[in-house]
Design an enzyme around this catalytic site. Sequence first.
Site, mmCIF file in Angstrom:
data_model
loop_
_atom_site.group_PDB
_atom_site.id
_atom_site.type_symbol
_atom_site.label_atom_id
_atom_site.label_comp_id
_atom_site.label_asym_id
_atom_site.label_seq_id
_atom_site.Cartn_x
_atom_site.Cartn_y
_atom_site.Cartn_z
ATOM 1 N N GLU A 88 0.827 -1.202 0.000
ATOM 2 C CA GLU A 88 0.000 0.000 0.000
ATOM 3 C C GLU A 88 0.863 1.254 0.000
ATOM 4 O O GLU A 88 1.960 1.259 0.544
ATOM 5 C CB GLU A 88 -0.825 0.055 1.285
ATOM 6 C CG GLU A 88 -1.655 -1.171 1.510
ATOM 7 C CD GLU A 88 -2.325 -1.188 2.886
ATOM 8 O OE1 GLU A 88 -3.128 -2.087 3.111
ATOM 9 O OE2 GLU A 88 -2.032 -0.304 3.709
ATOM 10 N N CYS A 101 3.059 8.419 1.691
ATOM 11 C CA CYS A 101 3.529 7.448 2.675
ATOM 12 C C CYS A 101 3.802 6.152 1.926
ATOM 13 O O CYS A 101 2.892 5.588 1.314
ATOM 14 C CB CYS A 101 2.421 7.276 3.718
ATOM 15 S SG CYS A 101 2.753 5.990 4.917
ATOM 16 N N CYS A 108 6.160 -7.415 7.129
ATOM 17 C CA CYS A 108 7.148 -6.882 8.056
ATOM 18 C C CYS A 108 7.510 -7.979 9.052
ATOM 19 O O CYS A 108 6.649 -8.745 9.474
ATOM 20 C CB CYS A 108 6.578 -5.680 8.809
ATOM 21 S SG CYS A 108 7.801 -4.847 9.857
ATOM 22 N N CYS A 112 5.331 -6.090 15.644
ATOM 23 C CA CYS A 112 4.710 -5.240 16.675
ATOM 24 C C CYS A 112 3.249 -5.678 16.819
ATOM 25 O O CYS A 112 2.540 -5.847 15.831
ATOM 26 C CB CYS A 112 4.804 -3.761 16.272
ATOM 27 S SG CYS A 112 6.507 -3.193 16.153
ATOM 28 N N CYS A 115 0.218 -3.613 15.244
ATOM 29 C CA CYS A 115 0.337 -3.178 13.844
ATOM 30 C C CYS A 115 -0.209 -4.251 12.910
ATOM 31 O O CYS A 115 0.179 -5.419 13.006
ATOM 32 C CB CYS A 115 1.807 -2.899 13.532
ATOM 33 S SG CYS A 115 2.112 -2.560 11.785
ATOM 34 N N GLY A 156 6.251 -2.253 6.426
ATOM 35 C CA GLY A 156 7.645 -2.671 6.488
ATOM 36 C C GLY A 156 8.523 -1.799 7.362
ATOM 37 O O GLY A 156 8.129 -0.714 7.794
ATOM 38 N N GLU A 157 9.723 -2.307 7.633
ATOM 39 C CA GLU A 157 10.704 -1.594 8.451
ATOM 40 C C GLU A 157 11.828 -1.131 7.513
ATOM 41 O O GLU A 157 12.655 -1.944 7.084
ATOM 42 C CB GLU A 157 11.213 -2.532 9.554
ATOM 43 C CG GLU A 157 12.432 -2.051 10.310
ATOM 44 C CD GLU A 157 12.324 -0.613 10.843
ATOM 45 O OE1 GLU A 157 11.322 -0.266 11.476
ATOM 46 O OE2 GLU A 157 13.275 0.162 10.598
ATOM 47 N N SER A 186 11.054 6.281 9.085
ATOM 48 C CA SER A 186 10.480 5.934 10.380
ATOM 49 C C SER A 186 10.926 4.521 10.745
ATOM 50 O O SER A 186 10.796 3.601 9.949
ATOM 51 C CB SER A 186 8.951 5.998 10.288
ATOM 52 O OG SER A 186 8.364 5.642 11.513
ATOM 53 N N SER A 209 9.544 5.025 16.213
ATOM 54 C CA SER A 209 8.282 4.556 16.775
ATOM 55 C C SER A 209 8.564 3.989 18.157
ATOM 56 O O SER A 209 8.959 2.838 18.295
ATOM 57 C CB SER A 209 7.681 3.486 15.870
ATOM 58 O OG SER A 209 7.455 4.036 14.599
ATOM 59 N N LEU A 210 8.379 4.818 19.163
ATOM 60 C CA LEU A 210 8.797 4.437 20.511
ATOM 61 C C LEU A 210 7.685 3.682 21.251
ATOM 62 O O LEU A 210 7.880 2.578 21.720
ATOM 63 C CB LEU A 210 9.208 5.703 21.280
ATOM 64 C CG LEU A 210 9.978 5.496 22.574
ATOM 65 C CD1 LEU A 210 11.312 4.812 22.330
ATOM 66 C CD2 LEU A 210 10.214 6.836 23.282
ATOM 67 N N HIS A 211 6.542 4.306 21.395
ATOM 68 C CA HIS A 211 5.325 3.712 21.995
ATOM 69 C C HIS A 211 5.421 3.363 23.472
ATOM 70 O O HIS A 211 4.406 3.265 24.149
ATOM 71 C CB HIS A 211 4.833 2.477 21.222
ATOM 72 C CG HIS A 211 4.678 2.708 19.758
ATOM 73 N ND1 HIS A 211 3.930 3.731 19.245
ATOM 74 C CD2 HIS A 211 5.207 2.064 18.679
ATOM 75 C CE1 HIS A 211 3.989 3.696 17.930
ATOM 76 N NE2 HIS A 211 4.755 2.704 17.551
ATOM 77 N N ASN A 285 -5.094 2.971 15.659
ATOM 78 C CA ASN A 285 -6.046 2.388 14.705
ATOM 79 C C ASN A 285 -6.363 0.978 15.157
ATOM 80 O O ASN A 285 -5.433 0.196 15.382
ATOM 81 C CB ASN A 285 -5.394 2.261 13.334
ATOM 82 C CG ASN A 285 -5.453 3.545 12.560
ATOM 83 O OD1 ASN A 285 -6.527 4.094 12.336
ATOM 84 N ND2 ASN A 285 -4.296 4.035 12.184
ATOM 85 N N CYS A 328 -1.968 1.570 8.006
ATOM 86 C CA CYS A 328 -1.302 0.424 8.611
ATOM 87 C C CYS A 328 -1.745 -0.948 8.097
ATOM 88 O O CYS A 328 -2.046 -1.841 8.889
ATOM 89 C CB CYS A 328 -1.464 0.467 10.121
ATOM 90 S SG CYS A 328 -1.179 2.080 10.792
HETATM 91 N N1 SAH Z 1 8.395 0.047 10.698
HETATM 92 C C1 SAH Z 1 8.431 1.477 10.723
HETATM 93 C C2 SAH Z 1 7.533 2.161 9.710
HETATM 94 C C3 SAH Z 1 6.146 1.618 9.477
HETATM 95 S S1 SAH Z 1 4.902 1.868 10.692
HETATM 96 C C4 SAH Z 1 8.127 1.990 12.111
HETATM 97 O O1 SAH Z 1 7.812 1.180 12.962
HETATM 98 O O2 SAH Z 1 8.261 3.176 12.355
HETATM 99 C C5 SAH Z 1 4.522 3.572 10.627
HETATM 100 C C6 SAH Z 1 3.943 4.109 11.920
HETATM 101 O O3 SAH Z 1 2.620 3.624 12.161
HETATM 102 C C7 SAH Z 1 4.771 3.688 13.122
HETATM 103 O O4 SAH Z 1 4.939 4.758 13.995
HETATM 104 C C8 SAH Z 1 3.896 2.628 13.728
HETATM 105 O O5 SAH Z 1 4.214 2.428 15.060
HETATM 106 C C9 SAH Z 1 2.520 3.196 13.486
HETATM 107 N N2 SAH Z 1 1.453 2.215 13.669
HETATM 108 C C10 SAH Z 1 1.481 0.903 13.370
HETATM 109 N N3 SAH Z 1 0.319 0.313 13.708
HETATM 110 C C11 SAH Z 1 -0.473 1.287 14.197
HETATM 111 C C12 SAH Z 1 -1.804 1.322 14.702
HETATM 112 N N4 SAH Z 1 -2.540 0.221 14.761
HETATM 113 N N5 SAH Z 1 -2.300 2.500 15.133
HETATM 114 C C13 SAH Z 1 -1.559 3.630 15.067
HETATM 115 N N6 SAH Z 1 -0.293 3.665 14.596
HETATM 116 C C14 SAH Z 1 0.244 2.511 14.176
#
Ligand code: SAH
Length: 348
Positions: A88, A101, A108, A112, A115, A156-157, A186, A209-211, A285, A328
């Site tokens: 996508e 984007c 991937c 996570c 995701c 993907g990463e 990212s 992407s820390l979270h 999401n 996502c």
């Molecule tokens: N792998 C990379 C880039 C792809 S994800 C990364 O992790 O940064 C792009 C962004 O979307 C990241 O910040 C990821 O954490 C976020 N993301 C993934 N799933 C999500 C979800 N369900 N809700 C909100 N953000 C999400």
Amino acid sequence: MVTTRYDLSRSELAELLEGEPRYRVDQVWDGLHTQHREPAELTNVPKALRSAIEELLPPGLTPIKEVATDHNKTIKQLWQLVDGHLIESVLMHYRDRSTVCVSSQAGCAMACSFCATGQVGFDRHLTTGEIVEQVVRAAQRSGDRRVSNVVFMGMGEPLANFDNVWPAIERIHDDLGIGARKITVSTVGVVPGIERLSRQELPVSLAVSLHSANDRVRSRIAPINRTYPLRKLAEALHSYRRAKNRRLSFEWAMMAGVNDSETAARELAAFVRPLNAHVNLIPLNPTPGFSTPGTDLELIHWFRDLLESFGVNATIRSNRGTDIDAACGQLRAEQQVMLRGKPQRQKA
Ligand code: SAH
């Protein structure tokens, strides 16, 4: 693997068009890259050459589905690759910019838990050409509005596919004319990739992407943290800052009861303050494989204010396209159910 339209470098294109004068190679290269043309539209080159290019360099992306929302300001495109995998990309128009984007991998491997792409697993790396072509297709779709920004926040990463992503970034910068600072990589925190990034010349933007800034919690939702825990990540980010003097940003998808407490805000502030970084708070999401709900918007505002009171700049990111599954990997997830769970192979 088939060589697709944007897989060749300029010198490889010159080799492919052996016997053609140099200016012809430039016309083809600029037509494909700067003017975002289809081979048939390269009207300044002879017809026979146009057809040859069409045949030698088939497109890497076949459109499968497009969904628009936000009054056509968010356009999500689902593509099929030549070997059947689906990826996508999303084009987003804002008042002052248009951002695409892009995906860097089909699937991937980072797994996570929250995701949609991570829940499905890894298929393969995208080639340089498949990444560049997503930007070209977005530029074609964007019409009069110039695509000004590229973010590697699709599937993907990107730092796990450095060898293909970096040449794509150089091409997006050099040939598609997008400024380095307007290209954002990212990452979930692939430390060796961050180290490699700090050795490159182009000063692209880096988002992490820390979270969670708590190892126990982060290892649960982003398993890469078991390999590169927060201390290692912080070290890599500090040396990145020293090497590049570029501003960092962090993404924090807000999950109820996981990373939205006062303690979480304190841990986050302690992590980002020394890095002088910005935090983007993202409403979660919903995805099929993760049952924890997103934090309520009211609580997200409270969390933002709390961070500000701890001296951290934080923005709540609007969540474009949630209503069309434009975030996502959800569009692909839905499509793969329709295709009975298997990527469809194209006939050779
Ligand atoms: N792998 C990379 C880039 C792809 S994800 C990364 O992790 O940064 C792009 C962004 O979307 C990241 O910040 C990821 O954490 C976020 N993301 C993934 N799933 C999500 C979800 N369900 N809700 C909100 N953000 C999400």
